[in-house]
Design an enzyme around this catalytic site. Structure first.
Site, PDB file in Angstrom:
ATOM      1  N   LYS A   1      21.587 -57.256  -9.895  1.00 18.58           N
ATOM      2  CA  LYS A   1      20.919 -56.919 -11.109  1.00 18.58           C
ATOM      3  C   LYS A   1      21.849 -55.706 -11.799  1.00 18.58           C
ATOM      4  O   LYS A   1      22.215 -55.690 -13.001  1.00 18.58           O
ATOM      5  CB  LYS A   1      19.239 -56.507 -10.968  1.00 18.58           C
ATOM      6  CG  LYS A   1      18.712 -55.834 -12.233  1.00 18.58           C
ATOM      7  CD  LYS A   1      18.534 -56.759 -13.550  1.00 18.58           C
ATOM      8  CE  LYS A   1      17.755 -56.286 -14.455  1.00 18.58           C
ATOM      9  NZ  LYS A   1      16.444 -56.004 -14.287  1.00 18.58           N
TER      10      LYS A   1
ATOM     11  N   THR B   1      13.338 -53.261 -11.006  1.00 19.71           N
ATOM     12  CA  THR B   1      14.706 -52.941 -10.720  1.00 19.71           C
ATOM     13  C   THR B   1      14.941 -51.375 -10.488  1.00 19.71           C
ATOM     14  O   THR B   1      14.569 -50.436 -11.244  1.00 19.71           O
ATOM     15  CB  THR B   1      15.469 -52.987 -12.192  1.00 19.71           C
ATOM     16  OG1 THR B   1      15.405 -54.427 -12.494  1.00 19.71           O
ATOM     17  CG2 THR B   1      16.776 -52.564 -11.827  1.00 19.71           C
TER      18      THR B   1
ATOM     19  N   LYS C   1      17.232 -46.200 -17.856  1.00 27.90           N
ATOM     20  CA  LYS C   1      16.863 -46.114 -16.270  1.00 27.90           C
ATOM     21  C   LYS C   1      17.809 -46.956 -15.391  1.00 27.90           C
ATOM     22  O   LYS C   1      18.137 -46.468 -14.406  1.00 27.90           O
ATOM     23  CB  LYS C   1      15.449 -46.499 -16.228  1.00 27.90           C
ATOM     24  CG  LYS C   1      14.896 -46.292 -14.992  1.00 27.90           C
ATOM     25  CD  LYS C   1      13.797 -47.428 -14.557  1.00 27.90           C
ATOM     26  CE  LYS C   1      14.516 -48.623 -14.063  1.00 27.90           C
ATOM     27  NZ  LYS C   1      13.509 -50.014 -13.912  1.00 27.90           N
TER      28      LYS C   1
END
Lengths: 301, 301
Positions: free
Chosen positions: B181, B106, B249
């Site tokens: 995502k 990701t 993150k």
């Protein structure tokens, strides 16, 4: 398996006060089951279809409740319930030992406890029983009903509640139904905002937002709000299942109760402010999914 | 019904770079299906079980990918992928026309597009394919995989992705997998906060919070987060399915992408700040449900 009280099939003498968008269909289910009904509402004309089916009319809450084993109330806010229960012509003036009063309105848990104490002095029991599921749930008798109050009174009326709802939960002592409903509104409101931010980002990033819902709804991102309100947001269908004005009333109750519980609710406060933005631009009668419009306006769209 | 590409059963020459908690089990599924694998990872010892089962080892990403029809990457952040693809010994140095590179990390959608453009100059195609479902999903091959990139390349590798995941979605052009995502992380994070505030309020108000979850989970308040993380919060089970450090993150990527999309995300920013509070008190390695501890701390509990 739910065990029903033996009185389930015995017709009861029932009063129902408040024939709004929720109370009217709920009353219909009780009438259909063969119970003897006496009604009171601010606007008598709303009762006419039920009077035509054999229900009786009372000119005040006290008159409606004076011979009722069980009295239902379904109005809007704390002052409305207070007037019905404790006002000049309120239920308390005809209350008698053993009487059970069920309040389906969403109101203050603290005020609920105070009014229960007042009724207890006449020997009557107040159960708080706010509902979720909207007018559709009321019409289809699929409401969730969250009940607070003594267990024996709950067990006595449980069969009646099953005529109007699908998920009936005894949450604890009086006030617990209201508190559980407020927890419901916290979850519903913040998850609604999650869906708004997600779809606002999806659309502005160039994704196909319908496809995005399909890709994500079955996983850890899934929620009732995403599945049911998400597609309406994308189609700009802001017709109310539940209006922003009513949700704001409930969020005010949440914020008051949260102060009493000494529990900060930062995201809930944020949703409350964003709904205020919707109201300030004339959107109070929209459904709660119109929170999406506030997010789009924030983004200058 | 999913239509599989005719190559599904033909063994392919595959490179896999990054054998962490996700990459290792994903590689196992490819090996079990009979594909020819060459591996590279920062720590060679992690590859040993797979080398014992017949996989080969490469000393660099470029060496791993040089003869691979399909190269998988599963590392952590944007700089890691950049090093694997464009570094001194990166995949780009051995890239060849027709090669397909699939990035399961990701990372930044913008950086993804830039790296895809660089690879395209060598005739190679980059598909971004971030996953959700955690290490459990990787082990059980039940991941959701969100793919961005040209449709023909997607169709070529779809059978391979079905060896590792259950819900495989082609989201649009390169970068769309990453964007989808990020939408997932917006939904997951804000809904997590909804559950934390709801349960913090429920507990402090004197409700039975387990019973409250049961009463509400089936209605409009329901979500995966409530059903799965709610009970863990109440049991103070903060073992990570997905750590707060990794979520932070991803939220940094969301906030960067939101600036580019000119889309304010007020609740997402709030969650990011509250997770920062968790990190500042040493909770970065906890699971994301430990956001509940931050709410309880805010309430002085």
């Amino acid at each position: 398996m739910t065990r029903y009280h033996p009185l389930m099939h015995a017709p009861k003498s029932i009063a129902f006060i408040g024939l709004g968008i929720m109370g009217l269909p709920m009353t219909g289910h009780l009438l259909k089951a063969g119970h003897k009904l006496i009604l009171h509402s601010r606007t008598k004309s709303k009762a006419q279809p039920l009077l035509d089916q054999g229900a009786a009319w009372a000119n005040s809450p006290a008159e409606a409740a004076e011979a009722a084993e069980v009295t239902f109330i379904c109005v809007t806010d704390t002052p409305d319930v207070r007037a019905v229960l404790l006002g000049n012509q309120g239920v308390i003036h005809s209350a008698f030992p053993g009487q059970i009063i069920i309040d389906h309105s969403t109101i203050s848990p603290t005020a609920t406890r105070e009014m229960a104490a007042a009724l207890a002095e006449k020997g009557a029991t107040l159960l708080d029983a706010p509902v979720s599921g909207g007018d559709l749930g009321a019409r289809n008798a699929t409401l969730s009903i969250m009940v607070g109050g003594p267990a024996p009174a709950f067990q006595t009326v449980e069969p009646l509640l099953h005529l109007m709802g699908k998920t009936i939960t005894h949450c604890g002592p009086v006030g617990s139904g209201q508190l559980t409903k407020l927890v419901n509104q916290i979850l519903v409101s913040i998850t609604n905002l999650a869906v708004c931010e997600a779809l606002s980002f999806a659309r502005s990033s160039g994704l196909d937002p319908e496809k995005t819902i399909t890709a994500l709804a079955g996983g850890a991102a899934g929620s009732w709000q995403l599945q049911n309100l998400g597609p309406k947001m994308l189609k700009a269908d802001f017709a109310p299942g539940f209006t922003i004005d009513l949700q704001q009333k409930d969020l005010r109750l949440v914020l008051e109760a949260a102060v009493q519980a000494k529990t900060p609710l930062p995201a809930l406060s944020l949703v409350h402010q964003l709904f205020t933005s919707a109201q300030s631009t004339g959107g109070g009668h929209d459904g709660t999914q119109a929170l999406f419009k506030v997010l789009e306006r924030l983004a200058g769209r």
